[in-house]
Structures are given as structure tokens and as C-alpha cells.
Design an enzyme around this catalytic site. Structure first.
Site, PDB file in Angstrom:
ATOM      1  N   THR A 196       7.657 -20.844 -10.143  1.00  0.00           N
ATOM      2  CA  THR A 196       6.440 -20.967 -10.970  1.00  0.00           C
ATOM      3  C   THR A 196       5.443 -21.948 -10.367  1.00  0.00           C
ATOM      4  O   THR A 196       4.229 -21.768 -10.508  1.00  0.00           O
ATOM      5  CB  THR A 196       6.759 -21.388 -12.418  1.00  0.00           C
ATOM      6  OG1 THR A 196       7.337 -22.698 -12.431  1.00  0.00           O
ATOM      7  CG2 THR A 196       7.681 -20.399 -13.093  1.00  0.00           C
ATOM      8  N   GLN A 241       1.445 -21.166 -13.440  1.00  0.00           N
ATOM      9  CA  GLN A 241       1.670 -20.146 -14.467  1.00  0.00           C
ATOM     10  C   GLN A 241       3.165 -20.012 -14.758  1.00  0.00           C
ATOM     11  O   GLN A 241       3.777 -19.021 -14.369  1.00  0.00           O
ATOM     12  CB  GLN A 241       1.156 -18.806 -13.939  1.00  0.00           C
ATOM     13  CG  GLN A 241      -0.335 -18.720 -13.780  1.00  0.00           C
ATOM     14  CD  GLN A 241      -0.905 -17.776 -14.802  1.00  0.00           C
ATOM     15  OE1 GLN A 241      -0.661 -17.938 -15.998  1.00  0.00           O
ATOM     16  NE2 GLN A 241      -1.646 -16.792 -14.380  1.00  0.00           N
ATOM     17  N   HIS A 242       3.734 -21.003 -15.471  1.00  0.00           N
ATOM     18  CA  HIS A 242       5.173 -20.952 -15.724  1.00  0.00           C
ATOM     19  C   HIS A 242       5.558 -19.702 -16.531  1.00  0.00           C
ATOM     20  O   HIS A 242       6.274 -18.833 -16.047  1.00  0.00           O
ATOM     21  CB  HIS A 242       5.624 -22.190 -16.510  1.00  0.00           C
ATOM     22  CG  HIS A 242       5.409 -23.493 -15.797  1.00  0.00           C
ATOM     23  ND1 HIS A 242       6.073 -23.824 -14.642  1.00  0.00           N
ATOM     24  CD2 HIS A 242       4.620 -24.558 -16.098  1.00  0.00           C
ATOM     25  CE1 HIS A 242       5.707 -25.036 -14.253  1.00  0.00           C
ATOM     26  NE2 HIS A 242       4.822 -25.504 -15.121  1.00  0.00           N
ATOM     27  N   ASP A 243       5.125 -19.642 -17.787  1.00  0.00           N
ATOM     28  CA  ASP A 243       5.617 -18.601 -18.698  1.00  0.00           C
ATOM     29  C   ASP A 243       5.114 -17.192 -18.360  1.00  0.00           C
ATOM     30  O   ASP A 243       5.883 -16.227 -18.459  1.00  0.00           O
ATOM     31  CB  ASP A 243       5.261 -18.965 -20.147  1.00  0.00           C
ATOM     32  CG  ASP A 243       5.968 -20.235 -20.599  1.00  0.00           C
ATOM     33  OD1 ASP A 243       6.868 -20.726 -19.885  1.00  0.00           O
ATOM     34  OD2 ASP A 243       5.616 -20.744 -21.685  1.00  0.00           O
TER      35      ASP A 243
END
Ligand code: CA
Length: 317
Positions: A196, A241-243
Site C-alpha cells: 500500500t 491508498q491503503h484500503d
């Protein structure tokens, strides 16, 4: 494909939800609310409000767990988390409440029923602590081999952590729950900091959203707050943009390259919350697919194109 999103809604959870709604392959069976970036009920409120803003009051929202397994009181966000996501979880931006509340059924009931009903067609995407998912798998361990996949945002295998030198926030928020999920035998893909941190949502993208109606402006305000306060990628001109990467990898697993390896979660001492190869079970499993490579450019293009198409169509309604 059928999808359940298990969110602690939060800014990047809001973006992950938006990507799911913008993806024609996805039938969003439900959104479940867990504590993490915010308290559980705030997570439910924010998911309902984002769904309303995007014209999707048809997607049901269910309440999951409100605290870690070892906690004796309901979770409340720390000051550090409130700085990153805003005191309300969505960048201190005021968007209207949805004209409805969460369902009476619990998240655990919904998830168990969805696995029984949809089986291999169903992918669960948790982007917060794994407390609710662990409770489901412990109540009925046979569900682990029935579900199509659990593609989760969390963990760090070959890089350091973000809340301690070795722990990532979602895992650190409930390591005991993560340990249950990782050893359950379910087909798990771990989208952690290894990948991520290599993604970017640039300020140019949120600037374009501002021309895409009220929802576009609100989503831009929410995201720009996060870009200013979670400065991991500010020097690259945006936020990581982790999720959303977890949602994208659930839709298109070829976006990431994975290593299949048994993963252990440390639950004690200063290593609490660390995800690391499980040396006692390295040759026997069960394995987790840990994402170590990502086609960041293709992901970013997918995210931006889809979100912009959705915001444009919402603005035209
Ligand atoms: Ca999250």
C-alpha cells in the site's frame, strides 16, 4: 462477484467504499461496521452517509464489534488517529446523515449467512481490525473453507510498521483477532504496508473531483484533509491508498504479486501486532497470500477512472 466490506470508516475506507460502488463487477452485499479509525457507531454512520451521498441507500449496513477482544470498554479513537482522519473520521467534513440507520441484524450474522449463501462467489474485504471476522470464524470454523476469499488491508511482512516499528494499525488494534483469522485456513490475501505504501492518490485527482458535483467536492474535501494530515506521501504530492488497494485486489488479483507463507501474529510484548512468517508452521501451513509486489500504475488508473465515472454519473442524476 459478491462483496462484503468490513470498514472502520475513516477516509481511505470511504475511498474503498467509493471504488466498490464504482466497479461494475461488484455486487455489494453489505457493509459491516467495526471500530478502528473511529468508534464502531461512527463507522456505521459514515458508511451510511457516504452511501447516501453516492445514491446507494439500497446497500445495507450492519454493526460489528465495537472493541478489541481483550478490551473491557468500547473503543474510542485516540488523538493521533483523530488528527489523521479528522474527529468525525471523514476529515471533519460535514455531509448529511443518511435517512436510515444500520440493520437490526448483526455484522456477524450477515457475514455467516452470506458465506453460506454465496460460498466461493463471496469475497470479504476487511479494512479495519479483524475482530468481527475472527468472531464469525470462531463461531463456525467450517466457514473458513467455504468463503471465496478474505482480502484484507493490514499487516507488514518485509517492511516496518506504522504504529510501532513492527506493527501495522489494523493488526495492532486487535492482534488476537488477527491471529485467529490468519490461522483459520480461509483463503486470505494480505494487502499490507509492503504494497500500500507504494500507491498514490495525487492532489491532481481530487482537484478534478471538484468539477464533479456536490459529491465530488465533498469527497475531495475529505481526501485533501487526509493528504494534509497523513503525510506519508505528501512529498509525492498526494496520499497512499491503503484500503482502496484491498478492494482493487479483490476485484483483480493480478494487480498484486503474492508470496504464499504461513503468517504468525505476535500478541505479546514490544512485538505485539507484528505479522511475520510462522517458523513453526512454515512447511505445513495454512498459508496466507502476502502481497509483496503491486502494479501501482495500473491500480491508480483503475481507481481514478472508476471513481471519476461514478462521481460524474452521480452529478448528472
Ligand atoms: Ca480502514
Amino acid at each position: 462477484m459478491k462483496l462484503v466490506l468490513d470498514l472502520d470508516t475513516g477516509v481511505d475506507d470511504s475511498l474503498a467504499l467509493t471504488l466498490a460502488l464504482a466497479s461494475p463487477e461488484v455486487e455489494l452485499v453489505g457493509v459491516t461496521a467495526v471500530f478502528g479509525n473511529v468508534a464502531r457507531d461512527t463507522s456505521a454512520r459514515n458508511s451510511l452517509a457516504i452511501l447516501h451521498m453516492l445514491g446507494r441507500d439500497d446497500v445495507p449496513v450492519y454493526r460489528g464489534r465495537d472493541r478489541a477482544r481483550t478490551a473491557d470498554a468500547a473503543y474510542a479513537a485516540t488523538h493521533e488517529v483523530e488528527v489523521i482522519h479528522g474527529a468525525n473520521g471523514i476529515g471533519n467534513v460535514e455531509i448529511p446523515d443518511a435517512p436510515r440507520g444500520p440493520e437490526d441484524q448483526t455484522a456477524e450474522e450477515l457475514i455467516a449467512q452470506a458465506i453460506e449463501r454465496w460460498g466461493k462467489e463471496l469475497v470479504i474485504v476487511p479494512t479495519g481490525p479483524l475482530t468481527t471476522i475472527a468472531a464469525v470464524l470462531e463461531a463456525d470454523p467450517s466457514l473458513a473453507e467455504k468463503v471465496g476469499g478474505i482480502t484484507l488491508m493490514g499487516g507488514a511482512l518485509a517492511v516496518g510498521g506504522n504504529v510501532s516499528p513492527c506493527a501495522e494499525a489494523n493488526i495492532a488494534n486487535d492482534p488476537e483477532a488477527a491471529a485467529v483469522v490468519f490461522s483459520s485456513g480461509a483463503p486470505i490475501t494480505m494487502i499490507g504496508l509492503d504494497v500500500t505504501l507504494r500507491t498514490l492518490l495525487p492532489l491532481e485527482a481530487t482537484a478534478r473531483w471538484r468539477a464533479m458535483g456536490a459529491a465530488g467536492r465533498a469527497l475531495a474535501d475529505i481526501t485533501d484533509y487526509y493528504i494534509r494530515h497523513e503525510p506519508a506521501a505528501l512529498d509525492r504530492g498526494g496520499c497512499v491508498q491503503h484500503d482502496p488497494l484491498a478492494v482493487a485486489a479483490a476485484i483483480d488479483p493480478t494487480l498484486v504479486r503474492t508470496l504464499s507463507i504461513p503468517v504468525k501474529v505476535d500478541c505479546a510484548g514490544e512485538l505485539r501486532g507484528r505479522t511475520i512468517g510462522d517458523k513453526e508452521n512454515l512447511l505445513t501451513g495454512p498459508c496466507v497470500k502476502v502481497a509483496l509486489g503491486v502494479d501501482a500504475e495500473r491500480f491508480e488508473q483503475m481507481f481514478e477512472e472508476r471513481v471519476e465515472r461514478l462521481l460524474t454519473s452521480v452529478a448528472q442524476r
